[in-house]
Design a protein around this motif. Structure first.
Motif, short mmCIF file in Angstrom:
data_model
loop_
_atom_site.label_atom_id
_atom_site.label_comp_id
_atom_site.label_asym_id
_atom_site.label_seq_id
_atom_site.Cartn_x
_atom_site.Cartn_y
_atom_site.Cartn_z
N PHE A 4 0.74 -1.40 -0.03
CA PHE A 4 -0.05 -0.03 -0.11
C PHE A 4 0.76 1.16 -0.06
O PHE A 4 0.67 2.37 -0.65
CB PHE A 4 -0.87 0.03 1.22
N VAL A 5 1.91 1.37 1.01
CA VAL A 5 2.85 2.51 0.84
C VAL A 5 3.58 2.70 -0.21
O VAL A 5 3.62 3.84 -0.82
CB VAL A 5 3.84 2.24 2.03
N LYS A 6 3.99 1.52 -0.99
CA LYS A 6 4.63 1.89 -2.22
C LYS A 6 3.74 2.20 -3.37
O LYS A 6 4.20 2.90 -4.12
CB LYS A 6 5.11 0.30 -2.67
N ILE B 240 1.15 4.24 -2.80
CA ILE B 240 0.93 5.72 -2.56
C ILE B 240 2.00 6.41 -3.17
O ILE B 240 2.01 7.41 -3.86
CB ILE B 240 0.76 5.90 -0.88
N HIS B 241 3.43 5.91 -2.91
CA HIS B 241 4.51 6.54 -3.37
C HIS B 241 4.61 6.57 -4.86
O HIS B 241 4.97 7.75 -5.53
CB HIS B 241 5.87 6.09 -2.72
N ASP B 242 4.56 5.45 -5.57
CA ASP B 242 4.71 5.37 -6.95
C ASP B 242 3.79 5.87 -7.77
O ASP B 242 3.91 6.19 -8.72
CB ASP B 242 4.88 3.88 -7.38
N LYS B 243 2.36 5.73 -7.30
CA LYS B 243 1.12 5.83 -8.23
C LYS B 243 0.30 7.10 -7.64
O LYS B 243 -0.11 8.07 -8.55
CB LYS B 243 0.15 4.69 -8.19
N ILE B 244 0.02 7.25 -6.48
CA ILE B 244 -0.86 8.25 -5.93
C ILE B 244 -0.17 9.66 -5.84
O ILE B 244 -0.63 10.70 -6.21
CB ILE B 244 -1.29 7.70 -4.46
N LEU B 245 1.12 9.51 -5.39
CA LEU B 245 1.85 10.91 -5.13
C LEU B 245 1.88 11.70 -6.33
O LEU B 245 1.76 12.83 -6.30
CB LEU B 245 3.08 10.56 -4.16
N PRO B 246 2.37 10.97 -7.39
CA PRO B 246 2.45 11.90 -8.51
C PRO B 246 1.21 12.55 -9.03
O PRO B 246 1.04 13.52 -9.56
CB PRO B 246 3.16 10.78 -9.79
N ILE C 67 1.25 13.14 4.18
CA ILE C 67 2.10 12.43 5.26
C ILE C 67 1.37 11.26 5.37
O ILE C 67 0.01 11.04 5.32
CB ILE C 67 2.22 13.10 6.48
N LEU C 68 2.07 9.92 5.36
CA LEU C 68 1.54 8.75 5.61
C LEU C 68 2.06 7.97 6.81
O LEU C 68 3.25 8.10 7.20
CB LEU C 68 2.00 7.93 4.34
N LEU C 69 1.05 7.56 7.81
CA LEU C 69 1.57 7.23 8.80
C LEU C 69 1.17 5.59 9.16
O LEU C 69 -0.01 5.29 8.87
CB LEU C 69 0.57 7.90 10.12
N VAL C 70 2.00 4.59 9.39
CA VAL C 70 1.69 3.43 9.43
C VAL C 70 1.87 3.10 11.14
O VAL C 70 2.87 3.31 11.58
CB VAL C 70 2.59 2.54 8.82
N SER C 71 0.66 2.46 11.64
CA SER C 71 0.67 2.11 12.89
C SER C 71 1.76 0.93 13.25
O SER C 71 1.88 0.23 12.62
CB SER C 71 -0.73 1.70 13.49
#
Length: 107
Positions: A18-20, A22-28, A40-44
């Protein structure tokens, strides 16, 4: 400034993917949106499938435009990684101080 806070529960063991995503597809996509400031993405650390995504916007109108125009596409991109639909809330930002902390480096 305005923020969208999105709570997500990923499928078991899917948080890193999921984090990857967000970084690779959503952030752009976010970076191309008018009024986008930061994400900012927070993972518990106690519930690793629990994630909070905070996006910061110059105005409520910018955030709402994104919500209506792009967010459905975002949900489609992450749908195979999440247990249920993300829960979104919005807030006015009263204090914002950018510390430019690289991912994984905070104490």
């Amino acid at each position: 400034m305005f923020t969208r806070v999105v709570a997500v529960r990923t499928k078991p063991g899917k948080a890193k993917e999921f984090v990857k995503t967000i970084h690779d597809k959503i952030l752009p996509i976010l970076e191309d949106q008018p009024g986008f400031v930061d994400e900012i993405l927070l993972v518990s650390n106690t519930g690793p499938d629990q994630i909070l995504a905070l996006s910061f916007w110059k105005s409520q109108q910018d955030a709402e435009r994104y919500t209506h125009e792009e967010y459905p596409r975002i949900n489609e991109i992450i749908s195979h990684l999440v247990e249920s639909a993300p829960v979104s809330m919005t807030f006015n930002v009263d204090i914002f101080t950018s510390h430019k902390i690289p991912a994984g480096k905070a104490a």
